[in-house]
Design an enzyme around this catalytic site. Structure first.
Site, PDB file in Angstrom:
ATOM      1  N   LYS A  48       8.935 -16.905 -11.136  1.00  0.00           N
ATOM      2  CA  LYS A  48       8.216 -15.768 -11.710  1.00  0.00           C
ATOM      3  C   LYS A  48       6.999 -16.255 -12.509  1.00  0.00           C
ATOM      4  O   LYS A  48       7.121 -17.160 -13.338  1.00  0.00           O
ATOM      5  CB  LYS A  48       9.155 -14.974 -12.620  1.00  0.00           C
ATOM      6  N   ASN A  57       0.855  -1.185   0.000  1.00  0.00           N
ATOM      7  CA  ASN A  57       0.000   0.000   0.000  1.00  0.00           C
ATOM      8  C   ASN A  57       0.895   1.241   0.000  1.00  0.00           C
ATOM      9  O   ASN A  57       2.113   1.130  -0.077  1.00  0.00           O
ATOM     10  CB  ASN A  57      -0.937  -0.034   1.215  1.00  0.00           C
ATOM     11  N   PHE A  93      -4.615   2.836  14.727  1.00  0.00           N
ATOM     12  CA  PHE A  93      -4.999   3.831  13.726  1.00  0.00           C
ATOM     13  C   PHE A  93      -6.158   3.258  12.914  1.00  0.00           C
ATOM     14  O   PHE A  93      -6.357   2.048  12.887  1.00  0.00           O
ATOM     15  CB  PHE A  93      -3.818   4.136  12.798  1.00  0.00           C
ATOM     16  N   LYS A 107     -11.447  -4.135  18.188  1.00  0.00           N
ATOM     17  CA  LYS A 107     -10.040  -4.487  18.446  1.00  0.00           C
ATOM     18  C   LYS A 107      -9.700  -4.401  19.931  1.00  0.00           C
ATOM     19  O   LYS A 107      -8.598  -4.764  20.330  1.00  0.00           O
ATOM     20  CB  LYS A 107      -9.126  -3.583  17.619  1.00  0.00           C
TER      21      LYS A 107
END
Ligand code: CTP
Length: 419
Positions: free
Chosen positions: A295, A216, A330, A348
């Protein structure tokens, strides 16, 4: 490192105590300050600019005009007095003569130091040093009072034997005492002294094959800002970092990982030793169900990749936490941000969720600022303005400090009430 990240201008004026300014410079730097020295011409008769240049690692400003410079006093780049002040948290004048104080009190600016002082505003700490008759003189006393009225600070001279073989008040205060005053004025409070803080930062990477991976856009800047801020407040910081676009700070125990599962294993090992966990890492929720060892070749057909869920590290750690450990998570949310944050707080089982919405102006992923909302149980959500990431870190750690002290107090009172 109570002065880490602080910029100080040290003004040195002409007096026998000028040699003590070198000791003060060393003490300030030992506490992490970046110090630029400015000297009057008469100070250069007592101690050379080269001494301060070598100790501080910066050119020493001794004159307003390049042509007045003695060889070796400053290099071609020169140092601009305006530039010095723009970055300065404090100007310390040690030793300070009656003459320089008089000039500053009345706004005279005829050399490098007095010009710096006139640009400085009230962020000035004076450590006077002079003959006791000069110190007691009504004009000097008047100038001292005037400087104090303008908001300047003083470390009064001490009584003792003076260079002129007289006894009286006029000796410059001990450099340690001056350092203490500097710390009092601009130092970082050590409110996390000895607290073990584990911070996760950056992004995880999940291999698809030996050359491709899923990740990300997290830069790691928020986690690094948290680590630096915690360290400057005296915490013992462990940084558990995935890939980052910024270097890990110096002097911090850094553990590098790549995948979410690596991060999970390391976090499980490090978590029991910490008092506070701040989970700022952007952990990938999925990995390839079957990463290829060679690959992957292109075919004419479309390709689907099966993804497998990664462990929720934060939620997992929360299950194993001991009573006094604080946990901060976060939440990156683009819809109903605060509500979603509150749901995560519960799901959480953590103490604080720092919600940010990358669609907000100033909250872009990878940027230097952030806009966050602090969400905790039993309290209205608090949205902070656009702030540099270091200031966001400060606010989060302020919350940690307050929460820890509340917990300690309620712990104590419950012990008392049982007794
Ligand atoms: N987190 C974690 N493990 C994961 C995913 C996230 O520990 N596998 C932590 C993050 O570090 C963050 C918090 O959980 O502190 C919330 O992360 P976020 O990506 O906003 O939430 P998710 O739990 O992944 O939920 P969703 O993506 O559905 O919003």
């Amino acid at each position: 490192m109570k002065l880490k990240g602080k910029n100080i201008v040290l003004g040195v004026t002409g007096g026998i105590a000028a040699y003590k300014a070198a000791e003060l410079l060393r003490l300030l730097m030992q506490e992490g300050a970046d110090v630029h020295v400015v000297m009057t011409t008469s100070a250069t008769r007592f101690i050379t600019p080269l001494t301060f240049r070598v100790l501080s690692g910066h050119d020493v400003l001794t004159a307003l005009y390049q042509e007045e410079l003695q060889l070796g006093e400053a290099d071609e780049s020169g140092v601009e007095h305006i530039e010095l002040i723009r970055n300065a948290d404090l100007v310390v004048v040690a030793p300070a003569t009656a003459n320089t104080m008089a000039k500053a009190a009345w706004g005279l600016a005829d050399d490098a130091l007095s010009t710096v002082l006139l640009t400085a505003g009230p962020e000035v700490l004076w450590a006077p040093a002079m003959n006791h008759r000069m110190w007691k003189n009504a004009v000097t006393m008047d100038n001292v009072a005037r400087l104090k009225r303008l908001g300047h600070q003083m470390v009064d001279p001490e009584e003792g034997w003076m260079a002129c073989r007289e006894h009286g008040k006029g000796r410059m205060a001990d450099p340690i005492e001056i350092l203490d005053r500097v710390v009092e004025l601009i130092g970082q409070p050590q409110d996390l002294d000895g607290v073990q803080v584990l911070i996760t930062a950056g992004r995880t990477e999940e291999d698809l094959d030996p050359v491709r991976f899923i990740t990300n856009r997290s830069s790691g800047k928020m986690g690094v800002a948290l680590a630096e801020e915690a360290q400057s407040r005296g915490a013992e910081v462990v940084l558990l970092a995935g890939a980052m676009d910024v270097p890990a700070p110096d002097g911090i125990d850094v553990h590098r990982v790549r995948s979410a599962r690596d991060m999970s294993t390391a976090a499980k090992r490090l978590f029991p030793k910490c008092d506070v966990l701040v989970m700022a890492a952007a952990v990938g929720d999925y990995r390839s169900a079957k990463a290829s060892t060679s690959k992957m070749k292109r075919t004419k057909d479309d390709l689907s990749i099966e993804l497998k869920a990664n462990p929720d590290i934060l939620a997992g750690l929360a299950k194993s936490r001991k009573g006094s450990q604080l946990m901060v998570g976060f939440a990156l949310e683009t819809n109903r941000a605060v509500e979603a944050g509150r749901e995560k707080l519960k799901k959480k089982n953590v103490d604080l969720i720092v919600v940010n919405n990358p669609k907000d102006k100033g909250a872009a992923i990878g940027g230097d600022t952030n806009v966050v909302t602090l969400v905790e149980a039993g309290r209205a959500a608090r949205k902070l303005p656009v702030l540099p990431k270091r200031d966001v870190a400060r606010r989060i750690l302020d919350w940690v400090v307050t929460k820890r002290s509340k917990k300690r107090k309620s712990g104590k009172s419950s012990v008392r009430s049982k007794a």
